[in-house]
Structures are given as C-alpha cells and as structure tokens.
Design an enzyme around this catalytic site. Sequence first.
Site, mmCIF file in Angstrom:
data_model
loop_
_atom_site.group_PDB
_atom_site.id
_atom_site.type_symbol
_atom_site.label_atom_id
_atom_site.label_comp_id
_atom_site.label_asym_id
_atom_site.label_seq_id
_atom_site.Cartn_x
_atom_site.Cartn_y
_atom_site.Cartn_z
ATOM 1 N N HIS A 662 0.858 -1.190 0.000
ATOM 2 C CA HIS A 662 0.000 0.000 0.000
ATOM 3 C C HIS A 662 0.891 1.236 0.000
ATOM 4 C CE1 HIS A 662 -2.816 -2.705 2.632
ATOM 5 N NE2 HIS A 662 -2.838 -3.061 1.352
ATOM 6 N N GLN A 663 0.752 2.071 -1.010
ATOM 7 C CA GLN A 663 1.529 3.308 -1.067
ATOM 8 C C GLN A 663 0.556 4.489 -1.126
ATOM 9 O OE1 GLN A 663 2.267 0.963 -3.984
ATOM 10 N NE2 GLN A 663 3.202 -0.248 -2.365
#
Length: 729
Positions: A662-663
């Site tokens: 997850h960015q």
Amino acid sequence: MEDGSSSRGHPLLRWRKVEGAYSHGFSLAQIQSLAAICRTLLPPPPSLDSFHSQPSLPDEVGEMMARHGRPEAVAVVRIVLKILSSRLGSLLLCGTLCIDAKWPFLHTFSQLPLHTREAILRAWSKQSGVFVPLRITFLLVKFFCLFYFFARADENSKNPAWESIGYRVDTRERGWKEERPLEKGIIETVDEDDISIRQSLLDKGVHVAEDNTIRCDVVVVGSGCGGGVAAANLAMAGLKVVVLEKGNYFSPRDYSSLEGPSMAELYEKSGLMTTVDGKFMVLAGSTVGGGSAVNWSASIRTPDHVLQEWSTEHKIKLFNSQEYHSAMDQVMTRLGITESCEREGFQNQVLRKGCERLGLKVEPVPRNSPRDHYCGSCGYGCRTGDKNGTDRTWLVDAVDNGAVILTGIKAEKFILEDSNDNSNGRHQRRKRCVGVIASSLGGKIKKKLWLEARATISAAGSLLTPPLMLSSKLENPHIGRNLRLHPVLMTWGYFPEEGSEFSGKMYEGGIITSVHHVTGTESGSGSRAVLETPLIGPASYAGLVPWVSAADFKDRMVRYGRTAHVFALVRDNGSGEVVKEGDVKYRLSQKDKESLRVGLRQALRILIAAGAAEVGTYRSDGQRMKCEGLTAEAMEEFLDSVDAVGGVRTRGEHWTTYFSAHQMGSCRMGASAGEGAVDENGQSWEAEGLFVCDGSVLPSAIGINPMITIQSTAYCISRRIAISLQKGR
C-alpha cells in the site's frame, strides 16, 4: 528469461530466455563464482530437482539480477564475484577457510567443499560495516537464485520442484462470462504503428487532428483504483475520455496463476521493486486495472477516526462530509462487496482459531467477490473472473460510455502553459495544463503521442504520479514527499497435516478473509497493528525465507504448503519520498518499529494458540521456536527476543525485510499550497486543469487496506471535475 512476453489474448505462461542469448554482462569467471554460490544455496541432488541438472541456471539468475536488481547493488555483486574467481581474492573475502594442507594449498571459492562454502555464506549474511558488500552479495544472489528456481516453468507449466514441496498451480475451470469485457474500448499499442494508431483512434470515436494531435475532453493517466473510477464517472457524464495505461490488458482467460510470469506482467518492476536502501520490498500493480487487478480483495471502509483526523487536523472537509460517505456507498455497491465468506482457507482458519482461543476479537473482512469465492491466487489475476477490480467494473462502465483505453503507453510529461487565472476568491495558479505527452512501450509506434484535453488526471499511483509531475517542471515541495507505505513484517507457524484440525494448503482459499486489530494505546486512535494473512507463492517464499544452510532450506520448502503466515501491518508515522521513478526512499520511525514488534508478538501468540508445531519470524538468522511442551516462561523469553530490525545495511548480525503493498500520500491534499500538492478537488495548486486521482492524494496513511478509500476519494474528485466541465461547455 523473458520479461513476460504475453501479447494480446496470450496466457501469462512463458518466462524464460533463449539459451545463449543472455545480456547480463557477467564474465565467464563471474558466472563460475555465481554458479558455486547457487550450488551452495540449493540442496544437493536429488533434492528439489537440484541445481546440478540445470547448467543454464547461473546465466538465468545473472540475467534476472542484472534486469531487476538495483544497479548499485548489482555492481557490488559483480565486484565480489570477480574477486572470488581468484585464489588470492577468495582468501581476502573468505579468510583461512580457503587454505588447505594439501596442494594447491589455496583454493578459489568454487573449489571449496559444500560445507565450507555454507559456512562462508553464513558468515557473509552477518557481515556489517566495511564488509556489508558481502552481506549485499549474499542477499541478492540468494533471493534471485531461489526465486527463479521455484518460479520457472516448462512448456507444460510444470516445475518438478513444486511436486517436492506439495505445491499445485490453480488449474480450476475459468468461469468468465465475457471473454474480454473491455475489448470494444481497448487499443493495444503493441499491435499498432504510426499509421494504424490514427485509424484505430478514429474508429473508436476519438478526434485526431491533421497533425496527429489527439483531442478529447479528459485524459486519464492510469487505470487502477483511482483512474478506473474517474474514467467511469467522466464518461458517464457524456465526456470523451481517453485512458493511458503503460501495462497490458489481460482478462481471466489469459491468467495462468504462474507466479513468475504473472508478477513480470502484472506488477511494477516485475514485483521486485525495493527501496533505495533495500529495506523494503514494494508491490504495486502495473496492468489494466492497476492494483485492483492483483490485490487481495479486502474492501474496508475508511475508519471514522481517520476521516475525523483528515477533516480536522488536515482541514480537508471532504472526508467528513455526506458526499464522501455517499461515495463509499456507491463504491461498495459497484464492487459487489460481500461481508463474509462461506469457507475460509488454511491460513485464515489458523488466524481465526488462534484469536478465539486467546479470547481476541477476530472480524470477517469484506471482499469485492462472491461469498463462495475460494481463490488463493488472485494476486496473479483472478482466473475465475469473480473479483471485481476496476477492469471488471468501473472501466467496463467507462468503455460502455465511449471511453477509450490505450495500453502499452507511458505518459512522459504534462503539457503546461502560462495561466490567465486572475479570478478572485480562489488560489491563483500560474500554469494551465492542456494535456499530456506519451510514448509507446515496445511497439512499432515511434512518434510521441500528443493528447490535448480540457482536464488531465494523473492516476498513476503514489510511486509514479510524483515523478511525472516533477518531470513536467512542477515545483510544489509536497510532490513526492510524505510517502506512506503501511510497513509489514511476517511471522509463520508450521502445522503438520497429520491430525490437524485445519484443512487445505497455505496457497488455497481467500487470501484475506479474517482480521485481528491489535488494540491501540490511545482511545480512538485505531489499531496499534493489523494482523492479516498474505499470498506468498513458492518462489517468493524461497527467495525471502531465512537461509542458514541447504538442509534447513530444504526442510522449510518441504513444509511450505502447511506453513501458515500472519503479518503485522502498521499505520505508519514515518514517511518517505519518491521524486525519481524507481527511487523510493523511506525512513521507519521508532514508534512504527515498536508497533511492528507488538504486532509480531501478538501474531506469534495467535499461531501458538492455534496449535503450531513450530513458529518463527523472517529474521535473517532463522529465528524459530518449537512449540511442543512449551512453557509460558519459555514462550515469553522467545517473544522478548522478537524485534523489528530491518534492512541488509542494518548494523549488527540480524536483519529482516519489510514489505509494502500500500503506497499513499506522495501528492497529498492540503488546505493550501504550503500544506499539500493538490487541493480538496484534487487539482494541482500550480496548474489549472491538472488533477490527481489516486492514493497519493490521501493526507496520511489509513491503517487498513486502502482500496475503498482510494476509489471513494476518486469518486468525489471525478464527480466534481465532471460538474465543472459540464458547466464550462
């Protein structure tokens, strides 16, 4: 080894290079040293279809390492391999273990017996300070050698080693209803040339001027969670939308569930991206549908405490509005979210039972798939077609309303002009965006594509939107900064099949169907850590699992199918930056390290309570503990030794690798140009008509799987853009 050579409609099957056509640049002497290290890492024959029967493997590993390793790290490996090819060099790097009482008295690394080479590699894995290049060499060769060995497949999609470890590729009948649901809106540039692309665009109703400039109402860069939603909303508003996607288009009939080729085609950098310092492995989707095509289905609403924080501390009122809550409802409905599953896979059975025995709360995870969806390989593309990524939902809506998707196209920079925005009552922007310049990847189109649009949307994701904006000469200091990664560390527990209450294998069943929240220390602050289960294929497992000897490695691989994993994820306070494509920098805060440690300890308690025969972490020394006859005191002593020290360059003997899928936050929303890169409408503070519509606009980390949050935010932004453009007609 091909980089995943699938073309339109071709299954993701082949992933190898024609022998003799290597371009890795390693000399014969270096390859000989590399071969010796690979023979040391893998068990000797006949175990696991040994390396010894694969004479081309060192070249394949060298090719993969040169293609996907960080250039500075690969340069270190080249030097070390060269030094090892000589006797004096081996003495320098391996010490007195190279000396023998018999002629020729001093040996090269490749001439040493297996047990001696094993001792040398173990020593390298612990090196720090001036000798850290040896640790880097060990880590890189170990990962690429073992990953490739267990990822490769023959013409029949078989790998003899898979049978040895009890692994079976998902070969269930494909259940798609439409062969290629986006077909009428797709133009795959790999099949086009400079002449045919013009006609293909005209055939799909896109205006192409005499000078080949493409004109539309909206151009969207990226087709994932943000871009897919934006394209749908804008197309349904009657606007002509063109979507640019640098990845390729695959539908369920194309998916093979093969780990190697699937990662090569569907992930950024073939799923092998790391931060600059090597501490994090970073997974990001790179295909039509983006991350939504390869994620693990978890579909969780934005927590109330996060929305409250964003609306008050960050002063973004959108997130505490009825508009946003309504958007979440619309997103959940379009994705067909189900709140529970009919049957849990092995890993989630373990997580649930361990929590129940400890009296801990465990919750079902909503998913964008039917309740009976029992697919453990959705991370390689959902071959049943049941998972509702943007490629199965929003993008279908978009093309049904006239949108066109160009694949194999990479945006290079936005077209900016001086702005005449002098109106009062709003921020004055010095530039105006009128489109984007893009180029074809790997096809026959040699000319740049100029796309002019009334609105331009960057939805390339938190790792690619900032470099694209900076390459366009935008200067807001928040572009590329404030990157959040949701750091993850993993634990494991071995559950022998005989007499076990848990059925199945670790690679079967829904990937995330249960979750436990480790309670936070502050009221209303959310979880200290989130515990879930991962998808980890045999190649990834082989590459990442601690290695202390060939025999120990063989033992771990044989037990692969019944090794349950539970990972700890934290809502990070630390942050990073990505101002250049492929160069991700990140610094974990001490608070985050402590939260990860708390999460790891809780995960291990759960695995022990569920009845694991042995548990452990991914620390480089192979940290593990047998559970039979375990006393409370011994368990606490083991748990006290668990830490969260990450990174190959870390000082000290022991280290581990962090993970991120997850960015967020690298072009965050802000109430002013001094607080963020874009405003509440997603519009750049510098360039009128340029919007960001992906996870990079989120003000901070969320602390849970972000798909619903990203899509809901994109829903609000794109609806506002549509209203604005409709008024401007």
